[in-house]
Design an enzyme around this catalytic site. Structure first.
Site, PDB file in Angstrom:
ATOM      1  N   GLN A 254      -8.857  -3.874   8.679  1.00 54.55           N
ATOM      2  CA  GLN A 254      -7.908  -3.348   9.664  1.00 54.55           C
ATOM      3  C   GLN A 254      -8.447  -2.119  10.375  1.00 54.55           C
ATOM      4  O   GLN A 254      -7.687  -1.303  10.892  1.00 54.55           O
ATOM      5  CB  GLN A 254      -6.580  -3.019   8.986  1.00 54.55           C
ATOM      6  CG  GLN A 254      -5.867  -4.256   8.472  1.00 54.55           C
ATOM      7  CD  GLN A 254      -4.468  -3.934   7.990  1.00 54.55           C
ATOM      8  OE1 GLN A 254      -3.588  -3.608   8.770  1.00 54.55           O
ATOM      9  NE2 GLN A 254      -4.260  -4.019   6.689  1.00 54.55           N
TER      10      GLN A 254
ATOM     11  N   GLU B  41      -5.176   5.043   5.192  1.00 56.78           N
ATOM     12  CA  GLU B  41      -5.962   4.415   6.278  1.00 56.78           C
ATOM     13  C   GLU B  41      -7.375   4.997   6.343  1.00 56.78           C
ATOM     14  O   GLU B  41      -7.845   5.405   7.409  1.00 56.78           O
ATOM     15  CB  GLU B  41      -5.270   4.616   7.645  1.00 56.78           C
ATOM     16  CG  GLU B  41      -3.812   4.211   7.691  1.00 56.78           C
ATOM     17  CD  GLU B  41      -3.590   2.718   7.804  1.00 56.78           C
ATOM     18  OE1 GLU B  41      -4.548   1.956   7.603  1.00 56.78           O
ATOM     19  OE2 GLU B  41      -2.433   2.323   8.054  1.00 56.78           O
TER      20      GLU B  41
ATOM     21  N   LYS C 126       0.817  -1.202   0.000  1.00 52.97           N
ATOM     22  CA  LYS C 126       0.000   0.000   0.000  1.00 52.97           C
ATOM     23  C   LYS C 126       0.861   1.267   0.000  1.00 52.97           C
ATOM     24  O   LYS C 126       0.641   2.172  -0.807  1.00 52.97           O
ATOM     25  CB  LYS C 126      -0.875  -0.036   1.250  1.00 52.97           C
ATOM     26  CG  LYS C 126      -1.802   1.104   1.383  1.00 52.97           C
ATOM     27  CD  LYS C 126      -2.473   1.041   2.734  1.00 52.97           C
ATOM     28  CE  LYS C 126      -1.478   1.424   3.815  1.00 52.97           C
ATOM     29  NZ  LYS C 126      -2.077   1.465   5.147  1.00 52.97           N
ATOM     30  N   THR C 127       1.865   1.288   0.877  1.00 53.66           N
ATOM     31  CA  THR C 127       2.721   2.470   0.966  1.00 53.66           C
ATOM     32  C   THR C 127       3.422   2.726  -0.363  1.00 53.66           C
ATOM     33  O   THR C 127       3.534   3.867  -0.812  1.00 53.66           O
ATOM     34  CB  THR C 127       3.784   2.272   2.055  1.00 53.66           C
ATOM     35  OG1 THR C 127       3.175   1.628   3.157  1.00 53.66           O
ATOM     36  CG2 THR C 127       4.365   3.594   2.487  1.00 53.66           C
TER      37      THR C 127
ATOM     38  N   ARG D 183       1.213  -9.088  10.929  1.00 57.06           N
ATOM     39  CA  ARG D 183       2.499  -8.394  11.080  1.00 57.06           C
ATOM     40  C   ARG D 183       3.666  -9.331  10.811  1.00 57.06           C
ATOM     41  O   ARG D 183       4.794  -8.914  10.621  1.00 57.06           O
ATOM     42  CB  ARG D 183       2.678  -7.829  12.509  1.00 57.06           C
ATOM     43  CG  ARG D 183       1.711  -6.757  12.982  1.00 57.06           C
ATOM     44  CD  ARG D 183       1.500  -5.675  12.002  1.00 57.06           C
ATOM     45  NE  ARG D 183       0.313  -5.944  11.188  1.00 57.06           N
ATOM     46  CZ  ARG D 183       0.054  -5.329  10.057  1.00 57.06           C
ATOM     47  NH1 ARG D 183       0.876  -4.431   9.574  1.00 57.06           N
ATOM     48  NH2 ARG D 183      -1.038  -5.614   9.366  1.00 57.06           N
TER      49      ARG D 183
END
Length: 692
Positions: free
Chosen positions: A248, A218, A30-31, A606
DNA sequence: GACTCGAGTCCCGCC
DNA sequence: GACTCGAGTC
């Protein structure tokens, strides 16, 4: 550059205009998509400073800035894209338009402790008994109202119970006190910006016209006010790209509304939707567990994460006799892995609540494994730092009653409770800030002579310090200030332990360093500017999350802090009913449990290579040992729906029979611990050999 | 007004 | 267990 992207990522990067929703699962790059998109916009002729990217945390903003800088070849001094958090963005808007927003030019931002003292005062004023509504409860309600853009009047009208009615009246008083001090709290930063946009449409137009493209990261975590602000900023040009993952969404408790992302296509007709489902982070068996677990949630965009890597080790699920052994064994395992060549920073221990890390901290220290506790007590929460900051705030904005109140008798200078009360009463009666009573007088006539002298000495001190700050640099003035108030002597007086004294004094020195750094970094350094930075999460906080994580140390953090991070080895600990899901959510049930499930999902996702999920069969709480119940999520992630259902019913029964407190129950949890296939070296085997 | 001590309370996550 | 608050004492 597009060659390094997969087809979905490329689509998201190349859709350069119009509304765009990027549904990005965990670990799907995503980043990378966001930063490449910014770079692409610039390549296509958009001026960098006309791009706004909004994140939720300073950490995310810093990271995005760095990645963009690495991607965009930039001439020295050329403009950069504006990348900031909602809160920083709003502070800048409010400072630019303070007058129209009805704020003093240099308004202070109240932090949690200030808010608590306002809340306490508000509850006292309307005589609310402590057991009915605690200050922390009131603050939670106020925050909830504010993030839904509900004002005191509206809150009063909507109040359905006595308790809510009282809270709404307290909210009104709280807000009045805040306004009297010319201050804002965190939620106000957003709400007052929205108010400003509503009341002054020319300000809204000017602020919105600063940008041609808006990106929101987000998006599943936006609350009502943020949602309205995003709309206001993007409705003219419609070049809005939002990125998020409904699975999330873990900030419902502070007003985040997952429906914003679910209804994006309705809000922005013609919006394009791109799904990122290829996961580059985790091994396939880890994703399998995550997918299985999250499938138990009802309202969601259906998604299935697919692993880009093949192979991988099956996650372990382990039960330990108690939380002490859980810590010992896990830390022991990490220590051995480090001996075998692993790096401490490859490990993370994740937990639900802030009381869980204690045994882990003890063990890490005892076994001499470097670690860093992320979040929790921040540098700026330390008593000595709060004292120093209160002085600085009092000097920068003397109307800041909370700051004046804190330092009035710190260090003790003969201004006791009685004097303080009389000064406060006078301020309220005259409708002026506390500082006005002290500096302009007259002092209340019933003050004792010694007290009156002490108060006027205090006034002289603050005036002298303020004059000093006008003349000299910030760091130099702070050093002078620490000296003038005799803080070193105060620390000597308070702490007999020389180690503690040293550590407190080191923190004070650290603040001076932080100020010096700020001075050298800022274009036009001011005391208010420094205080803003600190209030907004302190980009110069050398102990903040980002720099903490750069240290080569095992990371200890809550699941909430872990969002957005990844580690080769993850230990997700304390998988017990009452912790994860938390008791409060079991009480509410339904959507609250769904959010806990998402939290657990965030934890699992994670992990890159190895995941260990653990629980303790007994746990000490307030000094008493209690038997625990395995978390329903342990069974859900293995697809054992029936067992999970049993657990959920048992957990509710425990709540019902014990007014919210799980009692030791011999019969409960007699069933075998969750099946895992412990290898010979599994901690469970070793743990059982121990007598304790 | 400052300090000490014992009873009572704490019961999620955070920008 | 750890922390806070208020009563009692100097």
């Amino acid at each position: 550059m597009a060659a390094r992207l997969n087809s979905a990522q490329r689509e998201a990067v190349e859709t350069l205009s119009g509304p765009l929703l990027v549904l990005a699962g965990a670990g799907t790059g995503k980043t990378r998509v966001v930063t490449y998109r910014i770079a692409r916009l610039i390549q296509h002729g958009t001026q960098a400073h006309r791009i706004l990217a909004v994140t939720f945390t300073n950490k995310a903003a810093n990271e995005m800035q760095q990645r963009c800088a690495a991607l965009i070849r930039r001439r020295r001094g050329a403009p950069r894209p504006e990348i900031s958090t909602f809160h920083s963005l709003c502070v800048r808007i409010l400072r630019r338009n303070a007058k129209q927003a009805g704020l003093p030019e240099q308004f202070p931002i109240y932090d949690r402790a200030d808010q608590e003292s306002l809340a306490r005062a508000a509850l006292r004023e309307i005589n609310v008994p402590g057991e009915m509504l605690r200050p922390s409860d009131l603050l939670a309600l106020i925050s909830h109202w504010k993030s839904a853009a509900v004002r005191p009047g509206e809150a009063l009208r909507r109040a359905a119970s006595d308790r809510e009615h009282l809270a709404a009246s307290a909210y009104r008083r709280y807000q009045k006190a805040l306004e009297a001090a010319g201050a804002v709290d965190f939620d106000d930063l957003l709400l007052r910006t929205w108010d400003l946009f509503e009341c002054a449409s020319e300000v809204r137009r000017t602020e919105a016209a600063r940008f041609d493209h808006v990106l929101i990261d987000e998006y599943q975590d936006t609350n009502q006010t943020q949602y309205l602000l995003v709309k206001a900023l993007a409705e003219e040009h419609r070049n809005l790209c939002v990125v998020g993952d409904d699975d999330q969404s873990i900030y419902g408790w502070r007003g985040a509304d997952v429906t914003h992302i679910l209804r994006f296509e309705r809000d922005w007709p013609g919006a394009k939707v791109v799904r990122l489902e290829k996961n580059y982070r985790s091994a396939a068996p880890i994703l399998e567990l995550a997918n299985q677990l999250i499938s138990y949630n009802r309202h969601r965009h259906p998604k299935q994460l697919r692993a880009a890597r093949s192979g991988g080790v099956k996650p372990r699920i382990v039960a330990f006799p108690d939380e002490q052994i859980e810590a010992e064994e896990i830390v022991g395992e990490i220590r051995r892995a480090i001996w075998d060549g692993a790096s401490p920073r490859d490990f993370a221990i994740l937990f639900r609540t802030n009381q869980q890390p204690r045994p882990f901290e003890n063990e890490l220290r005892r076994q001499q494994v470097p670690y860093v506790l992320v979040g929790g007590m921040s540098f700026y929460d330390r008593r000595e730092i709060r004292d120093m900051l209160a002085y600085l705030r009092a000097i920068a904005t003397p109307t800041d009653d909370a700051a004046i109140d804190r330092i009035l008798n710190t260090p003790p200078r003969g201004i006791g409770d009685t004097t303080r009360k009389r000064l406060l009463e006078a301020a309220v009666a005259r409708g002026v800030p506390l500082w006005d009573v002290i500096s302009k007088g007259p002092l209340p006539s019933d003050l004792a002579n010694t007290a009156a002298t002490a108060v006027s000495e205090f006034r002289k001190l603050i005036e002298r310090l303020a004059a000093r700050f006008d003349r000299s640099g910030i760091a130099t003035s702070i050093r002078y200030m620490i000296d003038a108030i005799g803080y070193a002597a105060e620390l000597d007086r308070l702490y007999s332990d020389p180690n503690e004294r040293l550590s407190r004094w080191a923190a004070v020195e650290e603040l001076v360093n932080a100020a010096a750094q700020y001075e050298s970094r800022a274009k036009r350094p001011t005391l208010v500017g420094l205080l803003d930075e600190i209030a907004l999460g302190g980009q110069d906080d050398s102990r903040d999350k980002e720099s903490q994580l750069q240290q080569n140390a095992v990371a200890l953090m809550t699941l909430h802090s872990a969002k957005g991070l990844e580690f080769p080895y993850v230990y997700l600990v304390g998988l017990e009913e009452g912790l994860l899901p938390h008791t409060r959510s079991i009480e509410i049930d339904g959507s609250a449990i769904d959010e806990e499930r998402r939290l657990c999902y965030v934890g699992i996702t994670r992990a890159q290579d190895r995941l260990t999920v653990s629980r303790a069969k007994t746990r000490r709480k307030w000094g008493k040992i209690r038997e625990t119940l395995a978390s329903r999520f342990l069974f859900e992630m293995l697809g054992m729906s029936d067992r999970a259902g049993d657990i959920a019913r048992q957990a509710r029964r425990r709540l019902d029979t014990s007014t919210g407190r799980p009692l030791p129950d011999k019969k409960a949890d007699r069933s075998k611990p969750v099946k895992s296939k412990p290898s010979k070296s599994s901690p469970r085997h070793r743990a059982s050999r121990r007598s304790r």
